[in-house]
Design a protein around this motif. Structure first.
Motif, PDB file in Angstrom:
ATOM      1  N   TYR A 183      19.168 -19.128   7.489  1.00 17.40           N
ATOM      2  CA  TYR A 183      19.616 -17.746   7.794  1.00 17.40           C
ATOM      3  C   TYR A 183      20.939 -17.527   6.973  1.00 17.40           C
ATOM      4  O   TYR A 183      21.733 -18.222   7.264  1.00 17.40           O
ATOM      5  CB  TYR A 183      19.684 -17.191   8.973  1.00 17.40           C
TER       6      TYR A 183
ATOM      7  N   ARG B 282      15.058 -18.110   4.386  1.00 18.07           N
ATOM      8  CA  ARG B 282      14.167 -18.944   3.722  1.00 18.07           C
ATOM      9  C   ARG B 282      13.574 -19.958   4.891  1.00 18.07           C
ATOM     10  O   ARG B 282      14.269 -20.639   5.515  1.00 18.07           O
ATOM     11  CB  ARG B 282      14.722 -19.834   2.675  1.00 18.07           C
TER      12      ARG B 282
ATOM     13  N   LYS C  82      19.174 -12.890   4.456  1.00 18.51           N
ATOM     14  CA  LYS C  82      17.803 -13.402   3.777  1.00 18.51           C
ATOM     15  C   LYS C  82      17.659 -14.632   5.016  1.00 18.51           C
ATOM     16  O   LYS C  82      18.538 -15.500   5.420  1.00 18.51           O
ATOM     17  CB  LYS C  82      17.988 -13.936   2.618  1.00 18.51           C
TER      18      LYS C  82
ATOM     19  N   GLN D 170      20.350 -21.728   0.372  1.00 19.39           N
ATOM     20  CA  GLN D 170      18.748 -21.386   0.166  1.00 19.39           C
ATOM     21  C   GLN D 170      18.276 -22.020  -1.199  1.00 19.39           C
ATOM     22  O   GLN D 170      16.930 -22.622  -1.082  1.00 19.39           O
ATOM     23  CB  GLN D 170      18.482 -20.057   0.296  1.00 19.39           C
TER      24      GLN D 170
ATOM     25  N   THR E 240      10.641 -16.659   1.533  1.00 15.05           N
ATOM     26  CA  THR E 240      11.826 -16.099   1.797  1.00 15.05           C
ATOM     27  C   THR E 240      11.465 -14.626   1.961  1.00 15.05           C
ATOM     28  O   THR E 240      10.629 -13.976   1.444  1.00 15.05           O
ATOM     29  CB  THR E 240      12.792 -16.158   0.596  1.00 15.05           C
ATOM     30  N   GLU E 241      12.499 -14.086   2.993  1.00 21.08           N
ATOM     31  CA  GLU E 241      12.228 -12.713   3.322  1.00 21.08           C
ATOM     32  C   GLU E 241      13.755 -12.247   3.993  1.00 21.08           C
ATOM     33  O   GLU E 241      14.361 -13.006   4.215  1.00 21.08           O
ATOM     34  CB  GLU E 241      11.313 -12.504   4.316  1.00 21.08           C
ATOM     35  N   ASP E 242      13.648 -10.870   4.145  1.00 19.75           N
ATOM     36  CA  ASP E 242      14.787 -10.376   4.648  1.00 19.75           C
ATOM     37  C   ASP E 242      14.858 -10.755   6.014  1.00 19.75           C
ATOM     38  O   ASP E 242      14.009 -10.719   6.675  1.00 19.75           O
ATOM     39  CB  ASP E 242      14.835  -8.754   4.549  1.00 19.75           C
ATOM     40  N   SER E 243      16.252 -10.614   6.508  1.00 19.68           N
ATOM     41  CA  SER E 243      16.349 -10.899   7.979  1.00 19.68           C
ATOM     42  C   SER E 243      17.537 -10.388   8.428  1.00 19.68           C
ATOM     43  O   SER E 243      18.733 -10.084   7.917  1.00 19.68           O
ATOM     44  CB  SER E 243      16.439 -12.610   8.086  1.00 19.68           C
TER      45      SER E 243
END
Length: 656
Positions: free
Chosen positions: A147, A153, A151, A100, A167-170
């Motif tokens: 993924y 991106r 996370k 990422q 970018t976020e949680d996943s």
């Protein structure tokens, strides 16, 4: 000579002053600008998706190649490919995900990628850090998601320009998602064809057993590799069961059939090398040598390989291809910096494994021997005819009035325009005259038939040499010993759109199916579509002139006339043209290609010419169709003609 004459001689260019050349003329293009300015360097031709080599399929391949490389590194065993409305593509793999921290660079900066590091990717297709960047630059919208470890991106681009990055949680599985929509301003009128895409995806699964590809919800999977490929693509049954052999970094499969010629499918690191290369040449050489040595007889290589249908796949470290589109392998060794040669590697494997197989399977060896002996017997039976025919063709080639050749040929190894080379097969001197006067002499050749050719169905290859026209056509194409020396990338049948023209078209295609089926299987044969009608309005009062101007790509631009011309390929197009161009348009029906003037014909054989590719699939039941339509007159065919006969009255003359 006066002073002006002297100046003209010095300056050149018709006496014009040279264009000023200053520092302002020197430009630097960003990576994305360079791809968009010179797309041909990266993806070959643009096209509209009607042909397998068109650019949109190169874009799709570049994205999938990265996912395949993940599978080869034992990271992820499924790939999801979805194509919406035949326009927009998304590809999701379940590999490791692009790191990422370098995601933006990985998809937008040339010469950037993880495959320069041989620890991460040892035997990959994409090694130059170009592929997915070209996809980004040539797409009106591009999105990438990585993924990785809880996370995701996400970055989006428009024509290569970054528009968002987050970018976020996943909770999704690791892997990479890429969406792209090809730029319609570059790929004019493009559309992804499902059959071309499916063939591409099936080839990936043949080369990667155990990999599942979901294509719009349908699963594509291969359990037996190249054996499945041959079973799925052969249009005639094998004389003996397919021989399928695998080793480290190499896999081969082959059998003999009763068709003429040879047929090969070759792959490198999962890439379909449609133009072969060093690995395919090595296989052809060593399979014939091994079989010859096994039987201990002085067979000709051509007799051994006649009817052979084969596939070979190898894995090479840092392969070198002859172009960015990777359709021909140029590498000489299995690894960079020397090491074992590809020729020796393939040769050693074929010599050991094929020889062992034939010793263990006497029934297969006997069937193969019988096929080779039959080929030898047929060749010797027509040896005299062949010699005379070759001499006749050689003399004709020096001054063949039936062939108007071009300057650039498909067999010209280093010519950048060789893919454009084509030959038009026409009926009679009238049609060939119009094409000859309007063609591009660099890339377009013309071969003129003398009336209807012979129906070759059910005949032996002897007829190719006995029939002067077929012999000259074979010599013009240079395919007597296979497609390696094919002179034209596209073999275009150009006949009138009437019953006689259709018959001639069918006779030519029958000839290719009978003696050179690989010419069709490899996608080299096309039918030229020419207009049936010309609709023209000489008046200035035209309905909805803006609509007409936008739709009419072939208006008589540059001429001092008031009329607008539309060329119509179907009855529906004619009706629409009349509605657009009324009132009282002038309508001409073209009854033959010879009625179209050279000035008009140049529009129909230019870059936008309409071609219909002749395809061949296992499900086509070619032999049964040829027996029915081209075989001896049968009661079934007579009854079909009687029951479906339609008497079409001549259309009254519509031209003023």
């Amino acid at each position: 000579m006066n002073e002006n004459d002297i100046n003209t001689d010095i300056i050149g260019n018709g006496g014009q002053q040279p264009v000023e050349y200053t520092d302002d003329n020197i430009r630097h293009l960003s990576d994305m600008e360079h791809v968009r300015t010179r797309p041909g360097m990266y993806i070959g031709r643009l096209g509209d998706g009607s042909l397998p080599e068109d650019g949109i399929y190169v874009l799709l391949k570049e994205v999938i190649d990265n996912s395949i490389d993940e599978f080869k590194m034992h990271a992820g065993d499924r790939i999801e490919v979805d194509i919406e409305d035949n326009l927009r593509v998304s590809v999701r793999d379940y590999g490791r995900g692009i790191p990422q921290g370098k995601l933006i660079e990985a998809v937008s900066v040339l010469n950037t990628g993880g495959k320069y590091d041989s620890k991460a990717f040892k035997k990959s297709v994409g090694l130059n850090g170009v592929g997915v960047k070209a996809v980004n630059a040539l797409s009106s919208r591009f999105e990438v998601r990585s993924y990785r470890d809880g996370k995701v991106r996400r970055a989006t681009f428009e024509r290569g320009v970054l528009t968002s990055d987050s970018t976020e949680d996943s909770t999704d599985e690791n892997g990479t998602y890429i969406f792209f929509e090809p730029d319609a301003t570059l790929f004019t009128g493009y559309s992804f064809h499902a059959d071309i895409v499916e063939t591409m995806l099936r080839n990936y699964t043949y080369l990667n057993t155990g990999l599942a590809i979901m294509h719009n919800g349908r699963r594509i999977l291969s359990r037996h590799g190249l054996k499945d490929l041959l079973n799925d693509t052969m249009t005639t049954d094998g004389i003996y069961p397919i021989i399928h052999l695998t080793g480290e970094d190499i896999e081969i499969a082959f059998t003999h059939t009763n068709q003429y010629g040879e047929e090969y499918h070759s792959f490198v690191n999962g890439q379909h090398t449609t133009q072969g290369g060093t690995h395919q040449s090595a296989f052809k050489e060593h399979i014939a040598r091994t079989i010859k040595e096994f039987y201990g007889k002085n067979f000709e290589y051509t007799d051994i390989r006649n009817g052979l249908v084969a596939a070979i796949a190898i894995n090479v470290e840092e392969p070198m291809f002859e172009s960015q589109t990777k359709i021909k392998l140029g590498s000489l060794t299995m690894a960079p910096g020397g090491g074992v040669s590809i020729n020796k590697y393939v040769g050693d494997f074929v010599k050991t494994e094929v020889d062992n197989y034939l010793h263990k399977h006497a029934d297969v060896a006997d069937a193969m021997l019988q096929k080779i002996q039959e080929s030898e017997k047929e060749r010797k039976a027509m040896a005299g005819v062949t010699k005379l025919a070759r001499e006749r063709a050689k003399k004709a080639n020096l001054h063949n009035r039936k062939l108007r050749d071009c300057r650039i040929h498909f067999s010209d190894a280093k010519n950048d325009r060789k893919e454009e080379s084509c030959i038009f097969i026409t009926e009679g001197d009238s049609a060939s005259g119009s094409i000859t006067k309007s063609r591009d002499v660099n890339t377009q050749a013309v071969f003129s038939l003398r009336g209807k050719p012979l129906n070759s169905f059910g005949l032996t290859k002897k007829v190719v040499y006995e029939n002067e026209e077929f012999n000259l056509l074979q010599a013009a194409l240079d395919i007597e010993d296979g497609l390696d020396t094919l002179r034209y990338n596209k073999v275009i049948v150009a006949t009138d759109a009437d019953v006689d023209g259709m018959h001639i078209r069918l006779l030519i295609i029958t000839f290719f199916l009978q003696f050179f089926p690989d010419l069709i299987k490899k996608g080299h044969v096309y039918v030229l579509q020419t207009p049936l009608f010309r609709v023209r309005n000489r008046r200035t009062k035209i309905k909805n002139r803006a609509v007409v101007a936008a739709a009419d790509a072939r208006a008589d631009a540059g001429k001092k006339t008031d009329f607008i011309t539309r060329y119509c390929y179907t009855e529906d197009e004619r009706v629409r043209a009349i509605a657009d161009l009324g009132p009282d348009p002038e309508i001409t029906r073209f009854k033959g290609l010879g009625e179209i003037s050279p000035d008009e014909f140049k529009h129909f054989i230019g870059p936008d010419m309409r071609l219909e590719q002749v395809t061949l699939h296992k499900t086509d039941q070619v032999q049964k169709l040829l027996e029915y339509y081209m075989g001896k007159n049968t009661p079934e065919r007579q009854n079909f003609i009687i029951e479906n006969l339609v008497i079409e009255e001549d259309r009254p003359e519509e031209e003023d």
